[in-house]
Write a protein that holds these residues in place. Structure first.
Motif: not given
Length: 135
Positions: A31-42, A87-89, A94-95, A113-120
């Motif tokens: 579970w990844i949830q951005a509370l401040h700033g951008p969420g993960a790209l997936y 996509k980006q939440p 939550a993602a 498995a979901v392919i994802h990364k932190s935003p640039h």
């Protein structure tokens, strides 16, 4: 099985990208949830079976032409060639990502498995993430 809960804070700037490369997590579920700033790209896992580039990432096949050129992030050209728009939440949304270990616990079929990364993108304001792993 249990949960591992982390609150991850990044101060901002170019070093705030925790996972800059496309990857799949080695957990059953994250579970990844951005509370401040951008969420993960997936990448939507429903696109993998119909897309040879994403299928190569999913099974871990590193193309020879990328291996020979020394790509650190060998998956990025495949994601780009796939034509799939990541996509980006939204902030606070939550993602829930299935990881590589999911199939060891699944009783009713496997899921990719979901392919994802932190935003640039510019994250000068920093990021705060809530990360919950099933372990």
């Amino acid at each position: 099985q249990g949960l591992e809960i982390k609150l991850v804070a990044h101060p901002g700037g170019p070093e705030s990208t925790q996972c800059p490369y496309w990857h799949q997590d080695n957990v059953p579920v994250r579970w990844i949830q951005a509370l401040h700033g951008p969420g993960a790209l997936y990448i939507d896992p429903l696109a993998y079976p119909n897309n040879n580039y994403l299928a190569e990432i999913d099974v871990g096949i590193r193309p020879k032409e990328l291996a020979s050129r020394g790509f650190v992030d060998w998956k990025a050209p495949l994601v780009e060639k796939s034509g799939i728009i990541p996509k980006q939440p939204e902030l606070g949304q939550a993602a829930i990502f299935v990881g590589k270990v999911w199939s060891q616990y699944a009783k009713h079929g496997s899921r990719p498995a979901v392919i994802h990364k932190s935003p640039h993108e510019d994250i000068s304001q920093g990021r705060v993430l809530l990360v919950i792993d099933v372990v």
